[in-house]
Design an enzyme around this catalytic site. Structure first.
Site, short mmCIF file in Angstrom:
data_model
loop_
_atom_site.label_atom_id
_atom_site.label_comp_id
_atom_site.label_asym_id
_atom_site.label_seq_id
_atom_site.Cartn_x
_atom_site.Cartn_y
_atom_site.Cartn_z
N ASP A 78 47.31 53.03 174.16
CA ASP A 78 47.17 53.53 175.76
C ASP A 78 46.06 52.60 176.27
OD1 ASP A 78 48.38 55.92 175.15
OD2 ASP A 78 46.70 57.20 175.34
N ASP A 79 45.82 52.47 177.58
CA ASP A 79 44.90 51.79 178.32
C ASP A 79 45.05 50.62 178.39
OD1 ASP A 79 43.88 54.50 178.05
OD2 ASP A 79 41.91 54.03 177.04
N HIS A 129 50.27 55.68 182.48
CA HIS A 129 49.20 56.36 182.16
C HIS A 129 48.16 56.28 183.20
CE1 HIS A 129 46.55 57.41 178.82
NE2 HIS A 129 45.56 56.59 179.02
N HIS A 133 43.29 55.52 185.29
CA HIS A 133 42.86 56.30 184.02
C HIS A 133 42.02 57.55 184.54
CE1 HIS A 133 40.87 56.69 180.21
NE2 HIS A 133 42.22 56.36 179.75
N HIS A 230 44.86 52.21 170.82
CA HIS A 230 44.54 51.71 172.24
C HIS A 230 44.53 50.45 171.94
CE1 HIS A 230 42.82 55.91 172.19
NE2 HIS A 230 42.88 55.72 173.31
#
Length: 708
Positions: A78-79, A129, A133, A230
């Site tokens: 993620d991210d 995603h 965020h 991440h």
């Protein structure tokens, strides 16, 4: 000509839009360390979701959940993409010959497009995603749509493919889904998205240490897992180190590590349609354009701030030097013989004062009487330029000795001044507007610099007579701080661009050498002064020779006056642009005077509307305390400069309380005047003379003689 206001409006809207994009992408939310999902009720969450598999399919009436098959690990990140950590993670994946699913944040992908493309080129999978965020569960419906579709457009624009997998930020396992999160999952499902949660959270966002991350990802048994790590959002050095060790362990244990789509047997990424790819490309281009525009504005703001600060330092420094020199000369004039003070003979020659007048009935009597009361020998020539209000009759009715009235057909102010020049009897000429009054010693003080044969013209100190009211106070501040401080600088730098029409003195032979007063521009005083400088004459400023003039009493009248001034100044600058490459006095005017006017009076005002829009942006999206502090610093510099200017001009500081308010109305009016003038000049439109309304308020304020 009104089209340019539409252009200005469009530019400001474009800048505001770019700033809003930047504010939304980078300041309303942002990639950071994940935290536990927001608390909330889960009473509406179906059991099939809270107790089901990590992949939720709510696209049809029948709710389904699923997970990877036995001994299969769907590795997800993620991210990202992150310019530091994503490449390292991709290298680790290549080392172990495995692929993963990257749930990318749109704003990060726009900043690192090559990394997003590399993910796909390496065989990895990309999912949504959100754009910035944001916690979808707490976002309103419009923002949920913008966040999801915005991220999708970024993916389509950069890779040419669409993604069907979505992982909401701050999500974790199924049993943590709340009512609000479930609502956002259903909303996304209506647009065709599969929501992906997790079964194994590395908690690497806490940076607990490599060993702890490995422990969190330890797997026993055959059940398939969705592993969460991440690649962005902070320092991921522990993630990189743990990933290498974990993948080696999974390989030893016989687990198959792959993407989520491969684990489920679906194609989560498909070629985007031509329309979707074009829309995504345009979306990304818009974001990049806003990035570039905001960066350019930021640098321009830094440059303008530096220029403004340097101007304040230069103006105050040169004003102090000018004041010291003036005090030395006055001391010499009073007979204080010191070796450091040159003795300058007093000028006692008679003077011809020319007063051009067109419909000046409201104030001509006060003007002529004040000049006639001079304690220096004067000849007064009032040139009536075709007035229809009896101006000439009023002057003749005064029957003052030494006052001559010339009547002529209307031909404009330059022609009136030239007519007066032809009739003048003396070699020293003073020109004064018909809405201006002199103090008794104004003429005597004004001509004293002519003791130096190099000096061809002298500018006096123009004061606002009708300074009552906030508009009068603002103009009073501008005259004292803007005009008079600048004239001191121009005097010391030997590049005076303007001797104001309200009060100026000239050598007759200097005027004749440049052909008299030209009517090429609407700012005949600026045009004439620049011509004298280019002819090699020094032009100086005599701060103690004061004249009191009427200032506009309404915003409309002020606009018309400053529009003419600014447009005429631009005309004069263009006419005398050749001075930039000349030497001597002409070169000083060109490189110093014209350069100063171009930067401070043209370019900075043109940029001012953007500064105001950026200030609003800062208050909304940045730290309002910091923005307010910067504004207060700027205001403090302005106040210090104003206080010094008022002090050396022997003015009361009371009007300065209006200076903060001046930033919100007067300043905007002035830069709009500059914009209007620049557009008019570039369009080649001939601007007619705008005559200012007269109010008949001309008097020398009480106490002036005592304070002089």
């Amino acid at each position: 000509m009104r089209a340019h206001w539409l252009v200005l409006f469009a530019v400001l809207v474009a800048v505001a839009s770019a700033l809003c994009v930047q504010g939304y992408l980078h300041h309303l939310s942002g990639i950071g360390d994940d935290s536990a999902p927001s608390a909330g009720s889960a009473g509406k969450v179906p059991t099939a979701v809270s107790e089901g598999g990590p992949v939720i399919d709510a696209r049809s009436g029948a709710l389904r959940t699923a997970g990877p098959p036995e001994r299969t690990i769907a590795l997800t990140f993620d991210d990202g993409p992150d310019p530091v950590w994503t490449p390292k993670i991709l290298d680790v994946l290549k080392k172990h010959h495995v692929h993963a699913t990257f749930f990318v944040v749109g704003s990060a992908a726009v900043e690192n497009p090559d990394l997003l493309r590399q993910m796909v080129a390496d065989g990895n999978e990309v999912g949504v995603h959100t754009l910035t965020h944001v916690d979808l569960g707490s976002a309103p419906a419009w923002r949920q749509q913008l966040e999801i579709q915005g991220d999708q457009q970024v993916i389509s624009g950069l890779t040419g493919q669409t993604a069907s997998l979505l992982r909401p930020p701050y999500s974790s396992e199924n049993d943590a889904v709340t009512n609000s999160t479930w609502d956002s999952i259903r909303t996304a499902a209506a647009d065709g998205y599969l929501t992906v949660l997790t079964t194994k959270d590395s908690e690497d966002w806490k940076r607990p240490g490599v060993g702890e991350i490995e422990k969190n990802l330890a797997i026993s048994g055959a059940k398939g897992q969705v592993v969460l790590m991440h690649d962005g959002g902070g320092d991921r050095s522990q993630t990189v180190a743990a990933l290498d060790a974990v993948l080696s362990r999974y390989e030893e244990q016989g687990y198959h590590v792959t993407t989520l789509g491969d684990a489920l047997g679906i194609n989560s990424m498909n070629p985007a349609s031509i329309g979707a790819e074009a829309s995504g490309t345009a979306f990304v281009a818009g974001i990049r354009l806003s990035d570039w525009l905001v960066t350019a504005i930021s640098w321009a703001l830094v440059a303008s701030g530096i220029v403004t600060f340097l101007r304040a330092v230069l103006v105050i420094g040169f004003a102090a030097r000018h004041r010291r020199e003036a005090l030395r000369l006055r001391a010499a004039g009073r007979g204080r013989r010191r070796l450091s003070i040159p003795i300058r003979p007093a000028m006692t020659e008679p003077v011809t004062v020319i007063v051009p007048a067109y419909n000046e009935a409201a104030g001509i009597e006060a003007a002529v009487r004040s000049i006639a009361a001079s304690n220096h020998q004067v000849e007064i020539i009032v040139v009536d330029d075709g007035s229809s209000d009896g101006t000439a009759d009023l002057v003749e009715a005064l029957a003052l000795p030494g006052v001559v009235v010339i009547r002529k057909e209307n031909g404009g102010k330059p022609s009136a001044l030239n007519a007066g020049l032809c009739a003048a009897s003396h070699q020293l000429i003073v020109m004064v507007d018909g809405d201006t009054v002199f103090e008794p010693d104004t003429v005597r003080k004004l001509i004293q610099p002519f003791a130096d044969p190099r000096i061809g013209a002298v500018s006096g100190n123009t004061k606002v007579a009708n300074r009552d009211g906030i508009l009068g106070a603002w103009q009073h501040i501008e005259y004292v701080v803007g005009f008079n401080l600048d004239r001191r600088l121009f005097d010391v730098a030997e590049c005076m661009p303007t001797v104001p029409g309200a009060i100026g003195a000239f050598r007759r032979d200097a005027l004749e050498r440049v052909g008299g007063v030209s009517d090429d521009t609407l700012a005949e005083d600026t045009d004439l002064t620049m011509a004298l400088c280019r002819d090699g004459w020094r032009v100086v400023y005599q701060d103690d020779a004061r004249a009191w003039t009427e200032a506009p009493a309404s915003l409309g009248a002020l606009w018309r006056q400053r529009y003419r001034w600014c447009y005429g100044t631009l005309q004069a600058m263009w006419k005398h642009r050749g001075a930039v490459v000349q030497g001597g006095a002409a070169g000083k005017l060109g490189r110093r005077g014209l350069g100063y006017l171009l930067v401070l009076q043209v370019l900075l005002p043109l940029f001012a509307p953007v500064v105001d829009v950026f200030a609003v942006y800062g208050l909304v999206f940045l730290d309002p305390v910091r923005i307010a502090a910067l504004w207060l610093i700027f205001l403090a510099v302005q106040l210090c400069m104003a206080a010094y200017a008022f002090r050396i001009d022997k003015e009361s500081l009371r009007p300065l309380w209006t200076l903060p308010l001046q930033q919100f109305v007067y300043r905007q009016l002035m830069y709009l005047v500059v914009i209007q003038s620049v557009v008019t000049a570039f369009a080649g439109v001939h601007l007619r003379w705008h005559r200012m309304e007269r109010y008949g308020s001309l008097t020398v304020p009480a106490g002036v003689k005592e304070n002089a």
